[in-house]
Design an enzyme around this catalytic site. Structure first.
Site, PDB file in Angstrom:
ATOM      1  N   THR A  44      32.383   8.785 -24.572  1.00 52.48           N
ATOM      2  CA  THR A  44      33.678   8.507 -25.195  1.00 52.48           C
ATOM      3  C   THR A  44      33.969   7.005 -25.138  1.00 52.48           C
ATOM      4  O   THR A  44      34.958   6.556 -24.540  1.00 52.48           O
ATOM      5  CB  THR A  44      34.784   9.324 -24.507  1.00 52.48           C
ATOM      6  OG1 THR A  44      34.606   9.250 -23.077  1.00 52.48           O
ATOM      7  CG2 THR A  44      34.719  10.778 -24.930  1.00 52.48           C
ATOM      8  N   TYR A  45      33.104   6.253 -25.771  1.00 49.84           N
ATOM      9  CA  TYR A  45      33.248   4.797 -25.879  1.00 49.84           C
ATOM     10  C   TYR A  45      32.330   4.328 -27.003  1.00 49.84           C
ATOM     11  O   TYR A  45      31.629   5.148 -27.628  1.00 49.84           O
ATOM     12  CB  TYR A  45      32.904   4.093 -24.554  1.00 49.84           C
ATOM     13  CG  TYR A  45      31.650   4.583 -23.872  1.00 49.84           C
ATOM     14  CD1 TYR A  45      30.398   4.091 -24.232  1.00 49.84           C
ATOM     15  CD2 TYR A  45      31.712   5.544 -22.862  1.00 49.84           C
ATOM     16  CE1 TYR A  45      29.238   4.539 -23.604  1.00 49.84           C
ATOM     17  CE2 TYR A  45      30.558   6.006 -22.230  1.00 49.84           C
ATOM     18  CZ  TYR A  45      29.328   5.499 -22.603  1.00 49.84           C
ATOM     19  OH  TYR A  45      28.187   5.943 -21.993  1.00 49.84           O
ATOM     20  N   ASP A  46      32.358   3.036 -27.299  1.00 52.36           N
ATOM     21  CA  ASP A  46      31.579   2.462 -28.409  1.00 52.36           C
ATOM     22  C   ASP A  46      31.991   3.037 -29.768  1.00 52.36           C
ATOM     23  O   ASP A  46      31.169   3.141 -30.685  1.00 52.36           O
ATOM     24  CB  ASP A  46      30.068   2.682 -28.209  1.00 52.36           C
ATOM     25  CG  ASP A  46      29.508   1.877 -27.054  1.00 52.36           C
ATOM     26  OD1 ASP A  46      30.212   0.972 -26.573  1.00 52.36           O
ATOM     27  OD2 ASP A  46      28.372   2.158 -26.619  1.00 52.36           O
ATOM     28  N   GLY A  61      15.398  10.034 -22.937  1.00 52.10           N
ATOM     29  CA  GLY A  61      15.955   9.713 -24.251  1.00 52.10           C
ATOM     30  C   GLY A  61      16.656   8.375 -24.187  1.00 52.10           C
ATOM     31  O   GLY A  61      16.035   7.342 -23.979  1.00 52.10           O
ATOM     32  N   GLY A  62      17.973   8.393 -24.377  1.00 52.07           N
ATOM     33  CA  GLY A  62      18.748   7.173 -24.239  1.00 52.07           C
ATOM     34  C   GLY A  62      19.173   6.576 -25.564  1.00 52.07           C
ATOM     35  O   GLY A  62      18.786   7.028 -26.640  1.00 52.07           O
ATOM     36  N   GLU A  81      22.116  11.175 -27.610  1.00 57.87           N
ATOM     37  CA  GLU A  81      22.658  10.039 -28.359  1.00 57.87           C
ATOM     38  C   GLU A  81      22.670  10.300 -29.858  1.00 57.87           C
ATOM     39  O   GLU A  81      22.020   9.621 -30.634  1.00 57.87           O
ATOM     40  CB  GLU A  81      21.831   8.778 -28.076  1.00 57.87           C
ATOM     41  CG  GLU A  81      21.595   8.498 -26.629  1.00 57.87           C
ATOM     42  CD  GLU A  81      22.821   8.020 -25.891  1.00 57.87           C
ATOM     43  OE1 GLU A  81      23.808   7.649 -26.551  1.00 57.87           O
ATOM     44  OE2 GLU A  81      22.803   8.026 -24.652  1.00 57.87           O
ATOM     45  N   ASP A 137       0.805  -1.220   0.000  1.00 60.31           N
ATOM     46  CA  ASP A 137       0.000   0.000   0.000  1.00 60.31           C
ATOM     47  C   ASP A 137       0.840   1.273   0.000  1.00 60.31           C
ATOM     48  O   ASP A 137       0.306   2.376   0.193  1.00 60.31           O
ATOM     49  CB  ASP A 137      -0.956   0.002   1.194  1.00 60.31           C
ATOM     50  CG  ASP A 137      -0.234  -0.155   2.532  1.00 60.31           C
ATOM     51  OD1 ASP A 137       0.964  -0.505   2.511  1.00 60.31           O
ATOM     52  OD2 ASP A 137      -0.871   0.056   3.579  1.00 60.31           O
ATOM     53  N   GLN A 138       2.143   1.166  -0.202  1.00 56.77           N
ATOM     54  CA  GLN A 138       2.966   2.368  -0.303  1.00 56.77           C
ATOM     55  C   GLN A 138       2.565   3.177  -1.534  1.00 56.77           C
ATOM     56  O   GLN A 138       2.277   2.609  -2.587  1.00 56.77           O
ATOM     57  CB  GLN A 138       4.453   1.992  -0.444  1.00 56.77           C
ATOM     58  CG  GLN A 138       5.098   1.522   0.823  1.00 56.77           C
ATOM     59  CD  GLN A 138       6.576   1.190   0.615  1.00 56.77           C
ATOM     60  OE1 GLN A 138       7.094   0.292   1.265  1.00 56.77           O
ATOM     61  NE2 GLN A 138       7.242   1.902  -0.294  1.00 56.77           N
TER      62      GLN A 138
END
Length: 508
Positions: free
Chosen positions: A342-344, A232-233, A275, A205-206
């Site tokens: 700064t990856y992929d 987004g993402g 992105e 019930d929260q």
């Protein structure tokens, strides 16, 4: 009376012609190297304009310009930075206040004539890193529960005490409005006592259960931790067209959501995970890029001056094209900082790299042929536009990319593979916490770790490579660093601890 040529006479004539052609060809073949070796070097190379991040070169054309197909511009003794058919060229993405050597090479199909090398030093002064750099981590709503990763893990690992900011991702951007993605995960999933931050089980019930309740409990434990909601993402790169059409309405919807009375006081700001899509190999929608400034302006107006507005930028190696078309300096006037993914730069499920291995987060270009797909190039792309380094937060991956069917042996450049390695959750991908023991690192390339174990090749960051990247962040006055997904770190938070050690000790 017609005369008919005898077959033999015709054959003899053809033979004579053939012999003459052969002789002429041999003479040309002998003459070509001799001609090529004659001096045809470009001269008078000089720097005609120098800025903090660019050098404009000019030179006198080769004496025999007809023999020159193009000129190759090289830096540091042989690293190609571009080609031109003219006699001037601007080298970009250089370091502030740094000494370089440049040369120009006249190139023909069969010869190369280099100019002299000249030294040039860029201007400017590198700003210091902020006194309190950002140390941020992303808690991803999607997939965390399935991997037995909970908000409480941020406490048990010690990570919560090392972060200045936490980003909760990702909310949706639908029809130009902010929204909750997984309502069950965010608001309804009941947490048992053993994985609850406060050690108490949720009750049915929260008013609010799920991740938002756990984040609220975390903030009560760590009141100095700033929490942002990211919208987004990575799976919604093209979702910004509607938001761009009415930025004020979009910003108002985000503000209403973060200020909902059910979790009032939880969120300290909004992150736009834009992105930017990859546009190097095919046309794509630049609506996201064009939307940056109006959206940050509208968000700043909706949230006020005291709350945070950040933007997460991802280009996957297309930074020079995409970042250059977005008004990021304009957006920076309203955003607190940019989280730069700064990856992929390379990944094993990409059609272009499915059968070739590469380090996915190289600090510098790892191969002469791979210019412009590295961290340094992206950072320079942004600062060259006028974005202050203090507003750039460096991304640290907590995931690995892997290939299988890779031939055994020492590193020989780009190895061939049969395709992505199998991953426990996604093809070609694994978390650092898993891969570090399953396929431990065996070396570094581009200052990112790689592992060649059996027939598999994996690339990821380790505490050692993270330390080098944090040194880079300090060297160039960046605003801090963020971890791509906190669930990928170890149970002891090894990557987070490496960032913390390098950037300045405890937060609170």
């Amino acid at each position: 009376m017609k005369t008919r040529t005898a077959p033999f006479a015709g054959t003899a004539a053809c033979a004579v012609v053939s012999v003459l052609a052969l002789l002429l060809g041999l003479m040309a073949a002998v003459a070509a190297p001799a001609r090529a070796q004659q001096s045809n070097h470009p001269t008078g190379l000089r720097a005609v304009a120098v800025t903090d991040t660019t050098v404009t070169l000019n030179w006198t054309a080769s004496p025999r310009p007809a023999d020159v197909g193009h000129y190759q511009v090289v830096v540091g003794g042989g690293f190609e930075v571009g080609t031109t058919t003219g006699t001037d060229f601007t080298v970009t993405h250089l370091n502030v206040d740094t000494a370089y050597t440049f040369a120009v090479v006249a190139v023909s199909p069969d010869w190369r004539w280099p100019s002299e090398h000249i030294p040039v030093r860029t201007t400017g002064t590198v700003p210091p890193m902020p006194a309190h750099p950002v140390r941020m981590g992303v808690f991803a709503e999607k997939g965390s529960h399935q991997r037995d990763f909970h908000v409480k893990n941020l406490l048990t690992s010690g990570t919560a005490g090392e972060l200045t900011h936490l980003t909760y991702g990702y909310g949706t951007v639908t029809d130009g409005r902010c929204g909750i993605d997984d309502t069950y995960a965010a608001l309804e999933r009941t947490q048992p006592a053993e994985t609850s931050v406060d050690g108490k089980a949720d009750t049915w019930d929260q008013p609010v259960r799920g991740y938002l309740n756990q984040l609220r409990e975390l903030k009560q434990t760590r009141p100095g931790l700033k929490i942002l909601w990211s919208f987004g993402g990575p799976e919604r790169a093209h979702a910004w067209t509607g938001a761009r059409q009415d930025p004020a309405a979009f910003a108002a919807s985000c503000a209403r959501l973060v200020d909902d009375p059910r979790w009032a006081g939880l969120f300290d700001g909004v992150d736009l995970a834009m992105e930017f899509p990859e546009c190097r190999t095919a046309p794509c929608d630049l609506g996201g890029a064009a939307a940056v400034t109006p959206l940050t302006r509208a968000l700043r107006a909706a949230l006020g001056p005291d709350r945070l507005v950040t933007v997460t930028l991802g280009s996957r190696g297309g930074g020079a094209d995409l970042y250059g078309r977005a008004d990021l300096p304009g957006a920076a006037a309203y955003a607190d900082w940019f989280n730069v993914k700064t990856y992929d730069y390379y990944w094993s499920t990409d059609a272009q790299w499915r059968y070739r291995t590469a380090p996915h987060a190289p600090l510098y270009a790892w191969d002469f042929d791979e210019w412009a797909r590295d961290i340094h190039y992206d950072i320079r792309s942004l600062t060259a536009q006028g974005v202050h380094p203090n507003k750039l937060v460096l991304g640290v991956p907590t995931h690995a990319w892997g290939w299988e069917g890779v031939r055994a042996g020492p590193w020989e450049g780009s190895l061939h593979a049969t395709g992505p390695a199998p991953g426990p959750y996604e093809s070609g991908q694994d978390d650092y916490r898993s891969i570090r023991s399953r396929c431990a690192d065996t070396g570094e390339l581009g200052q990112t770790a790689y592992s060649h174990c059996g027939s598999q090749f994996w690339t990821y960051d380790t505490p050692a490579t993270v330390a080098k990247k944090m040194t880079y962040a300090r060297q160039y006055g960046l605003g801090g660093a963020f971890l791509s997904n906190l669930r990928g770190d170890t149970a002891d938070g090894d990557l987070s601890a490496a960032v913390d050690r390098a950037l300045g000790g405890p937060v609170r």
